[in-house]
Design a protein around this motif. Structure first.
Motif, PDB file in Angstrom:
ATOM      1  N   PRO A 121       0.885  -0.994   0.153  1.00 29.44           N
ATOM      2  CA  PRO A 121       0.173   0.426   0.200  1.00 29.44           C
ATOM      3  C   PRO A 121       0.563   1.298  -0.092  1.00 29.44           C
ATOM      4  O   PRO A 121       0.160   2.377  -0.571  1.00 29.44           O
ATOM      5  CB  PRO A 121      -0.228  -0.069   0.954  1.00 29.44           C
ATOM      6  CG  PRO A 121      -0.689  -1.643   1.412  1.00 29.44           C
ATOM      7  CD  PRO A 121       0.155  -1.904   0.695  1.00 29.44           C
ATOM      8  N   GLN A 122       1.848   1.389   1.025  1.00 29.00           N
ATOM      9  CA  GLN A 122       2.733   2.067   0.905  1.00 29.00           C
ATOM     10  C   GLN A 122       3.382   2.234  -0.617  1.00 29.00           C
ATOM     11  O   GLN A 122       3.286   3.968  -1.067  1.00 29.00           O
ATOM     12  CB  GLN A 122       3.767   2.314   2.060  1.00 29.00           C
ATOM     13  CG  GLN A 122       3.768   2.090   3.362  1.00 29.00           C
ATOM     14  CD  GLN A 122       2.980   0.855   3.947  1.00 29.00           C
ATOM     15  OE1 GLN A 122       2.731  -0.157   2.919  1.00 29.00           O
ATOM     16  NE2 GLN A 122       2.164   0.811   4.536  1.00 29.00           N
ATOM     17  N   GLN A 123       3.966   1.564  -1.388  1.00 32.26           N
ATOM     18  CA  GLN A 123       4.519   1.749  -2.811  1.00 32.26           C
ATOM     19  C   GLN A 123       3.704   2.454  -3.141  1.00 32.26           C
ATOM     20  O   GLN A 123       3.563   2.780  -4.362  1.00 32.26           O
ATOM     21  CB  GLN A 123       5.594   0.797  -3.521  1.00 32.26           C
ATOM     22  CG  GLN A 123       5.776   0.470  -4.776  1.00 32.26           C
ATOM     23  CD  GLN A 123       5.952  -1.250  -5.133  1.00 32.26           C
ATOM     24  OE1 GLN A 123       6.105  -1.764  -4.814  1.00 32.26           O
ATOM     25  NE2 GLN A 123       6.293  -0.752  -6.354  1.00 32.26           N
ATOM     26  N   LEU A 124       2.034   1.490  -3.429  1.00 33.77           N
ATOM     27  CA  LEU A 124       0.754   2.393  -4.262  1.00 33.77           C
ATOM     28  C   LEU A 124       0.927   4.023  -3.764  1.00 33.77           C
ATOM     29  O   LEU A 124       0.810   4.377  -5.177  1.00 33.77           O
ATOM     30  CB  LEU A 124      -0.468   1.963  -3.782  1.00 33.77           C
ATOM     31  CG  LEU A 124      -1.076   1.871  -5.080  1.00 33.77           C
ATOM     32  CD1 LEU A 124      -1.145   1.388  -6.891  1.00 33.77           C
ATOM     33  CD2 LEU A 124      -2.726   1.138  -4.757  1.00 33.77           C
ATOM     34  N   ALA A 129       1.646   9.159  -5.546  1.00 29.93           N
ATOM     35  CA  ALA A 129       1.358  10.681  -5.365  1.00 29.93           C
ATOM     36  C   ALA A 129       0.425  11.804  -6.532  1.00 29.93           C
ATOM     37  O   ALA A 129       0.676  12.635  -6.011  1.00 29.93           O
ATOM     38  CB  ALA A 129       2.880  10.966  -4.709  1.00 29.93           C
ATOM     39  N   PRO A 130       1.019  11.845  -7.486  1.00 30.77           N
ATOM     40  CA  PRO A 130       1.561  13.223  -8.375  1.00 30.77           C
ATOM     41  C   PRO A 130      -0.837  13.382  -8.430  1.00 30.77           C
ATOM     42  O   PRO A 130      -1.526  14.491  -9.076  1.00 30.77           O
ATOM     43  CB  PRO A 130       1.247  12.936  -9.670  1.00 30.77           C
ATOM     44  CG  PRO A 130       2.671  12.155  -9.416  1.00 30.77           C
ATOM     45  CD  PRO A 130       2.381  11.041  -8.121  1.00 30.77           C
ATOM     46  N   TYR A 131      -1.266  12.243  -8.102  1.00 33.00           N
ATOM     47  CA  TYR A 131      -3.048  12.187  -8.054  1.00 33.00           C
ATOM     48  C   TYR A 131      -3.869  12.465  -6.724  1.00 33.00           C
ATOM     49  O   TYR A 131      -4.712  12.176  -6.610  1.00 33.00           O
ATOM     50  CB  TYR A 131      -3.153  10.984  -9.128  1.00 33.00           C
ATOM     51  CG  TYR A 131      -2.325  10.600 -10.170  1.00 33.00           C
ATOM     52  CD1 TYR A 131      -3.387  11.013 -11.396  1.00 33.00           C
ATOM     53  CD2 TYR A 131      -1.638  10.006 -10.429  1.00 33.00           C
ATOM     54  CE1 TYR A 131      -2.289  10.723 -12.539  1.00 33.00           C
ATOM     55  CE2 TYR A 131      -0.777   9.742 -12.145  1.00 33.00           C
ATOM     56  CZ  TYR A 131      -1.781   9.887 -12.985  1.00 33.00           C
ATOM     57  OH  TYR A 131      -1.027   9.908 -14.158  1.00 33.00           O
ATOM     58  N   GLN A 132      -3.244  13.217  -6.366  1.00 34.51           N
ATOM     59  CA  GLN A 132      -3.402  13.436  -4.411  1.00 34.51           C
ATOM     60  C   GLN A 132      -4.008  11.985  -3.897  1.00 34.51           C
ATOM     61  O   GLN A 132      -5.461  12.304  -4.065  1.00 34.51           O
ATOM     62  CB  GLN A 132      -4.313  14.631  -4.930  1.00 34.51           C
ATOM     63  CG  GLN A 132      -3.834  16.030  -5.597  1.00 34.51           C
ATOM     64  CD  GLN A 132      -4.115  17.193  -5.035  1.00 34.51           C
ATOM     65  OE1 GLN A 132      -5.256  17.373  -4.293  1.00 34.51           O
ATOM     66  NE2 GLN A 132      -5.605  17.468  -6.423  1.00 34.51           N
ATOM     67  N   VAL A 133      -3.758  11.023  -3.487  1.00 31.42           N
ATOM     68  CA  VAL A 133      -3.686  10.204  -3.133  1.00 31.42           C
ATOM     69  C   VAL A 133      -3.536   9.930  -1.551  1.00 31.42           C
ATOM     70  O   VAL A 133      -2.477  10.303  -2.012  1.00 31.42           O
ATOM     71  CB  VAL A 133      -3.387   8.468  -4.388  1.00 31.42           C
ATOM     72  CG1 VAL A 133      -3.538   7.393  -3.261  1.00 31.42           C
ATOM     73  CG2 VAL A 133      -3.875   8.369  -5.118  1.00 31.42           C
ATOM     74  N   ILE A 134      -4.418   9.000  -1.145  1.00 34.29           N
ATOM     75  CA  ILE A 134      -4.227   9.353   0.783  1.00 34.29           C
ATOM     76  C   ILE A 134      -4.370   7.105   0.427  1.00 34.29           C
ATOM     77  O   ILE A 134      -5.570   7.152  -0.699  1.00 34.29           O
ATOM     78  CB  ILE A 134      -5.085   9.343   0.674  1.00 34.29           C
ATOM     79  CG1 ILE A 134      -6.729   9.290   1.422  1.00 34.29           C
ATOM     80  CG2 ILE A 134      -5.172  11.049   1.707  1.00 34.29           C
ATOM     81  CD1 ILE A 134      -7.724   9.700   2.162  1.00 34.29           C
ATOM     82  N   ALA A 135      -4.249   6.197   1.390  1.00 37.41           N
ATOM     83  CA  ALA A 135      -4.402   4.904   1.549  1.00 37.41           C
ATOM     84  C   ALA A 135      -4.906   4.606   3.155  1.00 37.41           C
ATOM     85  O   ALA A 135      -4.228   5.380   3.872  1.00 37.41           O
ATOM     86  CB  ALA A 135      -2.877   3.730   1.273  1.00 37.41           C
TER      87      ALA A 135
END
Length: 503
Positions: A121-124, A129-135
């Protein structure tokens, strides 16, 4: 000025190995929520090897992953089309399973979010990151290494919120209500919220359903509340990132929690003179409020001490909440209701729905796709200052402890002589507020084993609304953590996100 919005950031439908059409899921979400993310199952990097015993597990996951991959562009487009600023907000997202790190779903405000594969999940999250993602970690309380969360690998920068409640149960502590009973296993204290906070992890709370049959926000399965400036992607996303969130089981319990004016999710500096304020407007009798300091009960307030006066003085106007619930019976294929509630010699101030979809959490051998499994026409049709009309579908309760009922909550203004009239499917019930303050009333559609309507006991405003203040001058740790829990008499909960106080 901040406003309160309600959502579900983790639910599934037939876009992978769930059930129900995406369009139906979006329509269901619009009926009860302000925002949602409909999640597809996308990958499991450390999935068990395929053997005779694991063949079904491995195959249905891989088939679901392939389905999402093939349809990703169309799915993303439909989610984008459903996003209407100030009316209904959608986010993009999908899920990564992980035995080692625990399951996460990634959520993004970007309609360009690509479907990529990663080892963790961390690598994903880093690749996206350029798409403003949270996990978002979810069903965190499972056994370490068995798809429970991994606090050692947890990062607040990519996981500002943690899903603490869903259909799987409650992950707050090993003593919390709603234990884990899914086939994935029991709840382990090493992977609970309390353990993460005790390890110094910083995050806010969220609830979501993890419903697998296309019914986001299904009542009782988990919802997330967000304090944001407006109902837009940008504003709600900013609030999520800032941690101005909290979790509820189902009832939309309105909560504000501050310390020296700083709201939930904040990190503040205060060596002493800490002034805490909690405001709550509940949907049922308040049973218990607990404020935790460093995961230990610090202040406990019971409902009896909150409710100074149960029944207002005779003849005076006051506010009440009245829940009208329907269902029961033996219908396994759905029973349709058309209902109306009216207030005589009083006013209907507000109404809210407690609608459920058919309950599905995971696929089983032999299940086939059913696109309309939860196309139920659950909706509030019309509301005036005197009445509410609604339609809904209910099913036979799966067991004596698991409801499949539907309800609406009426907030009315009146006195003991005001009357509530409920009409549905040939039934008419009429009671005064004075009568409903003494207890609930029910009626059946047919003489035997039939569907029924229950008008719950009226709840006076003094029993569902509270303002509490405390002062604390003691530093216990370099960073003290305050959070709160509200329990209603009907066993609906709110878990209010922490405020982190550095000395």
């Amino acid at each position: 000025m901040m406003k309160l919005f309600w959502g579900d950031l983790h639910n599934h439908c037939g876009i992978t190995y769930g059930f129900g059409a995406l369009t139906n899921a979006l329509e269901a979400a619009k009926g009860q929520l302000d925002f949602c993310a409909i999640i597809g199952h996308a990958m499991w990097p450390d999935m068990p090897e395929r053997t005779e015993d694991t063949a079904f597990l491995v195959d249905f996951h891989n088939e679901g992953f392939a389905k999402l991959q093939a349809d990703w562009e169309a799915i993303r487009s439909k989610v984008q089309e459903a996003n209407i600023p100030h009316e209904f907000v959608t986010f993009q997202g999908y899920e990564i399973h992980s035995s080692e790190f625990g399951d996460h779903h990634v959520v993004s405000p970007s309609d360009e979010l690509p479907l990529v594969y990663a080892a963790s999940p961390q690598q994903l999250a880093e690749e996206l990151a350029p798409y403003q993602v949270i996990a978002v970690p979810h069903h965190i309380g499972y056994t370490p290494g068995y798809r429970g969360t991994n606090w050692g690998a947890f990062r607040s920068d990519i996981s500002p919120i943690v899903e603490v409640f869903s259909k799987h149960g409650c992950g707050m502590s090993d003593g919390s209500a709603y234990p884990y009973y899914h086939t994935m296993g029991p709840r382990d204290s090493r992977n609970t919220v309390f353990e993460g906070l005790n390890q110094g992890k910083k995050f806010s709370f969220a609830g979501s359903t993890d419903h697998h049959a296309g019914y986001p926000g299904s009542y009782g399965d988990g919802r997330v509340a967000v304090w944001a400036e407006e109902k837009t992607r940008e504003s709600i996303w900013e609030a999520i990132k800032a941690g101005r969130t909290y979790a509820v089981t189902g009832d939309k319990i309105e909560c504000q929690f501050t310390l020296n004016g700083a709201c939930m999710g904040s990190e503040v500096e205060a060596a002493s003179d800490r002034h805490l304020v909690l405001d709550a407007i509940c949907a049922d009798y308040i049973d218990k409020i607990t404020v935790y300091k460093n995961t230990k009960p610090w202040k406990v307030v019971t409902g009896d001490s909150i409710m100074m006066e149960t029944i207002p003085s005779k003849g005076s106007m006051s506010r009440y909440k009245i829940r009208v619930e329907m269902g029961w019976g033996e219908s396994k294929h759905g029973y349709s209701w058309e209902a109306k509630a009216s207030v005589e010699n009083g006013k209907l101030l507000a109404a809210d729905s407690c609608f459920r979809g058919q309950s599905v959490l995971a696929p089983e051998p032999g299940m086939s796709e059913n696109l309309d499994i939860n196309k139920l026409d659950n909706r509030l049709v019309e509301q005036t200052g005197q009445s509410l009309r609604w339609t809904c579908t209910t099913f036979q309760n799966p067991s004596t402890l698991h409801p499949a009922t539907a309800a609406v909550i009426l907030e009315v203004e009146g006195d003991e002589a005001s009357r509530v009239v409920v009409e549905a499917n040939g039934i008419k019930m009429e009671f005064s507020l004075a009568e409903l303050l003494t207890g609930s009333r029910s009626m059946h559609v047919q003489p035997y084993s039939s569907e029924a309507i229950l008008i719950h006991r009226a709840v006076p405003e003094a029993a569902y609304q509270v303002h509490l203040e405390w002062n604390d001058t003691e530093k216990d740790k370099d960073t003290d953590v305050y959070h709160a829990e509200i329990r209603q008499a009907n066993h609906q909960f709110a878990w209010i996100s922490p405020i982190f106080v550095k000395s």
